[in-house]
Design a protein around this motif. Structure first.
Motif, PDB file in Angstrom:
ATOM      1  N   ALA A  30      11.141  48.049 -26.828  1.00  0.00           N
ATOM      2  CA  ALA A  30       9.843  47.703 -27.398  1.00  0.00           C
ATOM      3  C   ALA A  30       8.784  48.572 -26.726  1.00  0.00           C
TER       4      ALA A  30
ATOM      5  N   SER B  76      18.209  44.354 -34.576  1.00  0.00           N
ATOM      6  CA  SER B  76      17.355  43.505 -35.411  1.00  0.00           C
ATOM      7  C   SER B  76      17.093  42.144 -34.763  1.00  0.00           C
TER       8      SER B  76
ATOM      9  N   PHE C 129      13.775  42.488 -32.692  1.00  0.00           N
ATOM     10  CA  PHE C 129      12.516  42.892 -33.321  1.00  0.00           C
ATOM     11  C   PHE C 129      12.280  42.027 -34.553  1.00  0.00           C
ATOM     12  N   GLU C 130      11.281  41.121 -34.455  1.00  0.00           N
ATOM     13  CA  GLU C 130      11.015  40.162 -35.533  1.00  0.00           C
ATOM     14  C   GLU C 130      10.749  40.846 -36.865  1.00  0.00           C
ATOM     15  N   GLY C 131      10.066  41.978 -36.837  1.00  0.00           N
ATOM     16  CA  GLY C 131       9.716  42.679 -38.066  1.00  0.00           C
ATOM     17  C   GLY C 131      10.780  43.650 -38.531  1.00  0.00           C
TER      18      GLY C 131
ATOM     19  N   GLU D 281      10.906  47.982 -39.389  1.00  0.00           N
ATOM     20  CA  GLU D 281       9.505  48.368 -39.570  1.00  0.00           C
ATOM     21  C   GLU D 281       8.575  47.736 -38.541  1.00  0.00           C
ATOM     22  N   ASP D 282       9.111  46.962 -37.622  1.00  0.00           N
ATOM     23  CA  ASP D 282       8.301  46.351 -36.564  1.00  0.00           C
ATOM     24  C   ASP D 282       7.577  47.467 -35.807  1.00  0.00           C
TER      25      ASP D 282
END
Length: 162
Positions: free
Chosen positions: A50, A100, A103-105, A108-109
């Motif tokens: 992140a 995945s 990353f919550e989004g 495209e997060d």
């Protein structure tokens, strides 16, 4: 491929988790587990991360890192220089269900990034001997008061690619 690179590939392929050590702005060392996403080592290691995060802040200040991996086949200690990449093609190529989950989004997060480690050297310990042989070597070492021969170690220095 040399015997040393065969050893590096075998250990890296067997490992699922790496420990990446960075240096904080205060100078302390901080180690974090990251999933190994590519086991076909070519001199560069890649990890999902992140950004922004404390890890990427550390790297912005002190890009020198250590990455260690290990399993029953042996251990690897990679020394190198890290940077953060947002190369979308590479992110798409490496994307997997494991990523995945973090990353919550999804892909495209906006926090999705890759940690790129350009490796300068690799210290390896090859322990890929049957357990019975390792046990015999340890007992022999105790009886003879000598270091047991449970594997091979060495250092591979990579060409400066920067």
């Amino acid at each position: 491929m040399t015997a040393e690179t065969d050893i590096i590939h075998a250990i890296l392929k067997a490992a699922r988790t790496a420990v990446v050590t960075t240096q904080t702005a205060r100078g302390t060392l901080h180690s974090r587990p990251l999933a190994v996403i590519e086991d076909d080592f070519d001199g560069t290691l890649w990890f999902f991360t992140a950004d922004p995060s404390p890890k990427t802040e550390d790297i912005a200040t002190h890009p020198a890192v250590n990455v260690s991996v290990g399993d029953g086949k042996g251990w690897l200690s990679f020394s190198g220089t890290a940077s953060v990449s947002r190369d979308q093609e590479r992110i798409d190529a490496y994307w997997n269900p494991w990523a995945s989950a973090y990353f919550e989004g999804g892909r495209e997060d906006p926090a999705v990034a890759l940690l790129e480690v350009k490796v300068d050297s690799v210290h390896y310990w090859d322990l890929d001997k049957p357990a019975i042989v390792k046990g015999f070597e340890v007992v022999k070492g105790i009886l003879t008061r000598s270091a047991p021969d449970v594997g091979e170690d060495g250092v591979v220095t990579l060409d400066d690619r920067r």
